[in-house]
Design a protein around this motif. Structure first.
Motif, PDB file in Angstrom:
ATOM      1  N   MET A   1      78.970   3.958 -35.143  1.00 26.94           N
ATOM      2  CA  MET A   1      80.071   4.649 -35.491  1.00 26.94           C
ATOM      3  C   MET A   1      80.340   6.101 -35.317  1.00 26.94           C
ATOM      4  O   MET A   1      81.358   6.184 -34.832  1.00 26.94           O
ATOM      5  CB  MET A   1      79.764   5.146 -37.275  1.00 26.94           C
ATOM      6  N   LEU A   2      78.732   6.649 -35.404  1.00 32.01           N
ATOM      7  CA  LEU A   2      79.088   8.267 -34.647  1.00 32.01           C
ATOM      8  C   LEU A   2      79.586   7.701 -32.961  1.00 32.01           C
ATOM      9  O   LEU A   2      79.998   9.146 -32.886  1.00 32.01           O
ATOM     10  CB  LEU A   2      77.764   9.071 -34.572  1.00 32.01           C
ATOM     11  N   ALA A   3      78.511   7.332 -32.643  1.00 32.17           N
ATOM     12  CA  ALA A   3      79.433   7.082 -30.851  1.00 32.17           C
ATOM     13  C   ALA A   3      80.537   6.443 -30.585  1.00 32.17           C
ATOM     14  O   ALA A   3      80.544   6.971 -29.819  1.00 32.17           O
ATOM     15  CB  ALA A   3      78.225   5.612 -30.389  1.00 32.17           C
ATOM     16  N   ARG A   4      81.085   5.738 -31.800  1.00 30.12           N
ATOM     17  CA  ARG A   4      82.746   5.049 -31.383  1.00 30.12           C
ATOM     18  C   ARG A   4      83.228   6.971 -31.965  1.00 30.12           C
ATOM     19  O   ARG A   4      84.403   6.902 -30.772  1.00 30.12           O
ATOM     20  CB  ARG A   4      83.129   4.312 -32.396  1.00 30.12           C
ATOM     21  N   ALA A   5      82.924   7.891 -32.735  1.00 32.26           N
ATOM     22  CA  ALA A   5      83.536   9.222 -32.845  1.00 32.26           C
ATOM     23  C   ALA A   5      83.738   9.973 -31.653  1.00 32.26           C
ATOM     24  O   ALA A   5      84.333  10.398 -31.005  1.00 32.26           O
ATOM     25  CB  ALA A   5      83.339   9.683 -33.667  1.00 32.26           C
ATOM     26  N   LEU A   6      82.461  10.013 -30.741  1.00 33.00           N
ATOM     27  CA  LEU A   6      82.095  10.637 -29.998  1.00 33.00           C
ATOM     28  C   LEU A   6      82.940  10.401 -28.833  1.00 33.00           C
ATOM     29  O   LEU A   6      83.605  10.580 -27.743  1.00 33.00           O
ATOM     30  CB  LEU A   6      80.369  10.524 -29.215  1.00 33.00           C
ATOM     31  N   ALA A   7      83.428   8.600 -28.317  1.00 35.49           N
ATOM     32  CA  ALA A   7      83.473   8.711 -26.916  1.00 35.49           C
ATOM     33  C   ALA A   7      85.120   8.756 -27.563  1.00 35.49           C
ATOM     34  O   ALA A   7      85.900   8.673 -26.652  1.00 35.49           O
ATOM     35  CB  ALA A   7      83.097   6.579 -27.442  1.00 35.49           C
ATOM     36  N   HIS A   8      85.807   8.207 -28.217  1.00 35.73           N
ATOM     37  CA  HIS A   8      87.045   9.090 -28.707  1.00 35.73           C
ATOM     38  C   HIS A   8      87.610  10.264 -28.132  1.00 35.73           C
ATOM     39  O   HIS A   8      88.316  10.867 -27.695  1.00 35.73           O
ATOM     40  CB  HIS A   8      86.947   8.117 -29.965  1.00 35.73           C
ATOM     41  N   ALA A   9      86.116  10.243 -29.271  1.00 36.86           N
ATOM     42  CA  ALA A   9      86.462  12.324 -28.807  1.00 36.86           C
ATOM     43  C   ALA A   9      86.261  12.798 -26.950  1.00 36.86           C
ATOM     44  O   ALA A   9      87.562  13.933 -26.833  1.00 36.86           O
ATOM     45  CB  ALA A   9      85.526  13.318 -29.695  1.00 36.86           C
ATOM     46  N   HIS A  10      85.512  12.241 -26.712  1.00 34.97           N
ATOM     47  CA  HIS A  10      85.593  12.029 -24.840  1.00 34.97           C
ATOM     48  C   HIS A  10      86.300  11.719 -24.279  1.00 34.97           C
ATOM     49  O   HIS A  10      87.318  12.534 -23.465  1.00 34.97           O
ATOM     50  CB  HIS A  10      84.097  11.789 -23.858  1.00 34.97           C
ATOM     51  N   GLU A  11      87.362  10.825 -25.305  1.00 35.55           N
ATOM     52  CA  GLU A  11      88.233  10.056 -23.761  1.00 35.55           C
ATOM     53  C   GLU A  11      89.984  11.071 -24.128  1.00 35.55           C
ATOM     54  O   GLU A  11      90.334  11.280 -23.256  1.00 35.55           O
ATOM     55  CB  GLU A  11      88.678   8.663 -25.040  1.00 35.55           C
ATOM     56  N   ARG A  12      89.817  11.584 -25.976  1.00 31.82           N
ATOM     57  CA  ARG A  12      90.958  12.128 -26.027  1.00 31.82           C
ATOM     58  C   ARG A  12      91.072  14.240 -25.211  1.00 31.82           C
ATOM     59  O   ARG A  12      92.271  14.444 -24.654  1.00 31.82           O
ATOM     60  CB  ARG A  12      90.981  12.888 -27.493  1.00 31.82           C
ATOM     61  N   ILE A  13      89.581  14.510 -24.480  1.00 27.52           N
ATOM     62  CA  ILE A  13      88.883  15.177 -23.843  1.00 27.52           C
ATOM     63  C   ILE A  13      89.868  15.432 -22.442  1.00 27.52           C
ATOM     64  O   ILE A  13      90.510  15.930 -21.662  1.00 27.52           O
ATOM     65  CB  ILE A  13      87.539  16.159 -24.147  1.00 27.52           C
ATOM     66  N   GLU A  14      88.976  13.909 -22.479  1.00 34.31           N
ATOM     67  CA  GLU A  14      89.580  13.592 -20.984  1.00 34.31           C
ATOM     68  C   GLU A  14      91.150  13.650 -20.524  1.00 34.31           C
ATOM     69  O   GLU A  14      91.311  14.360 -19.498  1.00 34.31           O
ATOM     70  CB  GLU A  14      88.930  12.654 -20.498  1.00 34.31           C
ATOM     71  N   GLU A  15      92.133  12.998 -21.318  1.00 37.76           N
ATOM     72  CA  GLU A  15      93.297  12.899 -21.594  1.00 37.76           C
ATOM     73  C   GLU A  15      93.676  14.683 -21.358  1.00 37.76           C
ATOM     74  O   GLU A  15      94.924  15.113 -20.656  1.00 37.76           O
ATOM     75  CB  GLU A  15      94.106  12.090 -22.693  1.00 37.76           C
ATOM     76  N   ALA A  16      93.239  15.518 -22.375  1.00 38.32           N
ATOM     77  CA  ALA A  16      93.492  16.891 -21.934  1.00 38.32           C
ATOM     78  C   ALA A  16      93.091  17.380 -21.269  1.00 38.32           C
ATOM     79  O   ALA A  16      94.184  18.398 -20.039  1.00 38.32           O
ATOM     80  CB  ALA A  16      93.063  17.198 -23.438  1.00 38.32           C
TER      81      ALA A  16
END
Length: 144
Positions: free
Chosen positions: A1-16
């Motif tokens: 679950m932590l890995a998915r949350a971090l992947a989602h955070a990284h994706e949002r940062i890349e988009e920003a």
């Protein structure tokens, strides 16, 4: 679950980063604040990821130098404009002081007037914002 949350955070940062870079690539990215540790060292679309000394306390510095503010609205007849601005200003100043602003340094920073439609008489909505430096940043340390 932590890995998915971090992947989602990284994706949002890349988009920003992509959105803010306006098509320019390899610009350095300076990260500060408590969330800076979530930004990966290698970020697609960004150049070097820089973390200044004491970057983790940037939020605290921003909070310490921020202003306390208050906002108030007043609706009145259009011919009572000055009275409406005065009443809203007084209320906004009181709210800013209640939020922690120094009573001696609060000032009006924004006045917005809007004519209201569909009323039988010319009516005006006044929105006023007041702000000032915090009255105290920390409680004094008692002498021993």
């Amino acid at each position: 679950m932590l890995a998915r949350a971090l992947a989602h955070a990284h994706e949002r940062i890349e988009e920003a980063v992509e959105r803010l870079s306006l098509g320019r690539v390899d610009l350095p990215l300076i990260v500060v604040g408590g969330g800076a540790q979530l930004v990966p060292d290698d970020l697609p679309g960004a150049g070097d990821v820089l973390r200044p000394d004491r970057a983790d306390v940037a939020n605290a510095v921003g909070a310490a130098i921020s202003l306390a503010g208050g906002r108030a609205d007043q609706i009145s007849d259009a011919e009572d404009r000055d009275a409406a601005i005065a009443a809203a200003s007084e209320a906004a100043i009181a709210k800013a002081i209640q939020a922690g602003a120094d009573p001696l340094a609060v000032e009006i920073v924004d006045v917005l007037e809007t004519s209201l439609s569909y009323t039988t008489r010319p009516t005006l909505k006044v929105s006023v914002k007041a702000a000032g430096p915090l009255s105290h940043l920390a409680a004094p340390i008692p002498a021993r």
